[in-house]
Design an enzyme around this catalytic site. Sequence first.
Site, short mmCIF file in Angstrom:
data_model
loop_
_atom_site.label_atom_id
_atom_site.label_comp_id
_atom_site.label_asym_id
_atom_site.label_seq_id
_atom_site.Cartn_x
_atom_site.Cartn_y
_atom_site.Cartn_z
N SER A 14 -13.50 -63.25 -43.51
CA SER A 14 -13.26 -63.65 -42.13
C SER A 14 -13.45 -65.15 -42.01
O SER A 14 -14.52 -65.68 -42.33
CB SER A 14 -14.21 -62.92 -41.17
OG SER A 14 -14.09 -63.45 -39.86
N GLU A 16 -13.73 -66.60 -39.37
CA GLU A 16 -14.52 -66.85 -38.17
C GLU A 16 -16.02 -66.91 -38.47
O GLU A 16 -16.78 -67.52 -37.72
CB GLU A 16 -14.26 -65.73 -37.14
CG GLU A 16 -12.79 -65.49 -36.81
CD GLU A 16 -12.11 -66.73 -36.27
OE1 GLU A 16 -12.74 -67.45 -35.49
OE2 GLU A 16 -10.95 -66.99 -36.65
N THR A 18 -19.60 -67.93 -39.94
CA THR A 18 -20.24 -69.16 -40.39
C THR A 18 -21.11 -68.88 -41.62
O THR A 18 -21.37 -67.72 -41.97
CB THR A 18 -21.13 -69.74 -39.29
OG1 THR A 18 -22.22 -68.84 -39.04
CG2 THR A 18 -20.34 -69.96 -38.01
N ASP A 20 -24.24 -69.36 -41.79
CA ASP A 20 -25.46 -68.71 -41.30
C ASP A 20 -25.24 -67.21 -41.16
O ASP A 20 -26.11 -66.41 -41.53
CB ASP A 20 -25.87 -69.29 -39.95
CG ASP A 20 -26.22 -70.77 -40.02
OD1 ASP A 20 -26.61 -71.22 -41.11
OD2 ASP A 20 -26.10 -71.46 -39.00
N GLY A 96 -4.45 -69.68 -58.73
CA GLY A 96 -5.62 -69.18 -58.03
C GLY A 96 -6.79 -68.84 -58.94
O GLY A 96 -6.61 -68.48 -60.11
N ASP A 98 -8.67 -66.27 -58.85
CA ASP A 98 -8.64 -64.87 -59.27
C ASP A 98 -7.78 -64.68 -60.51
O ASP A 98 -8.14 -63.93 -61.44
CB ASP A 98 -8.16 -63.97 -58.14
CG ASP A 98 -6.83 -64.43 -57.53
OD1 ASP A 98 -6.44 -65.60 -57.72
OD2 ASP A 98 -6.18 -63.61 -56.86
N THR A 173 8.07 -37.45 -42.26
CA THR A 173 7.97 -38.91 -42.21
C THR A 173 6.80 -39.42 -43.04
O THR A 173 6.93 -40.42 -43.77
CB THR A 173 7.80 -39.37 -40.74
OG1 THR A 173 8.93 -38.93 -39.99
CG2 THR A 173 7.72 -40.89 -40.67
#
Length: 247
Positions: A14, A16, A18, A20, A96, A98, A173
């Site tokens: 993520s 987003e 931090t 911390d 990369g 990886d 489906t």
Amino acid sequence: MKGKSIWTVCLKSSRENTSDEYYILLGSLLESTTLPEGYKLGLKDIRYIVLGSVVPELTRVWKHLCSKYIQAEVYEINALSPLGISFRVDNPSFIGADLIANAYAAWQKYRTSSIIIDLGTATTIELISQEGMFEGAIIAPGIKIGAESLFSKAAKLYEIELVPPTALLGLNTTEAMLSGIIYGHSFMLDTFIAKIKEQYSQLKPFQTILTGGMSSLIKPYLSEINTIDKGLTLDGFYLALGKILNQ
């Protein structure tokens, strides 16, 4: 450098979060984990950290976490790391971390030319020769990305759980989508592997290695795979650290 894995954890990436927040998360996960008898592990016990990232924003976050909270030496592994791998391109910095970790692990563990398929967010296929030459790579949409695109872009289709298909030709489906997603990916991989073996026949014999989170789901539908090695990427980072420390 010898050792063994005593604890692994998989976290959702993520942008987003931090440093911390990641520190608190890691600490709580460690506290709630029962380690094998005789082992103790806290964030303050870590001596070395190997960092391999393909998300620059998160690279900065994890480097900040390491410098702020953990008194350990940090080694970032990438194509410029002194591992002895050679490349067909003059500037391999775009490759990369990886892919480098997988290539190095295969080279060190199997000691033969290796075709490595990693089923992650993206599906990657790469070839490293017995001599440690990185011959190149293929990057394709991962199984989950392809499935999510199908679910979101086709109005009459819906999200399904990715499980083994019951037949090649679906009778509803869900079965039809499972066949397209799972068989379609496996046919693509088998064709790529066969073409690599044909065009790079001078490098044979080949070890074909499957790794990544979707390995067990896809393996039964592949005819060109010798082995599943789910720990290949982590082994690559660990072996790379050993190489660097011993230089």
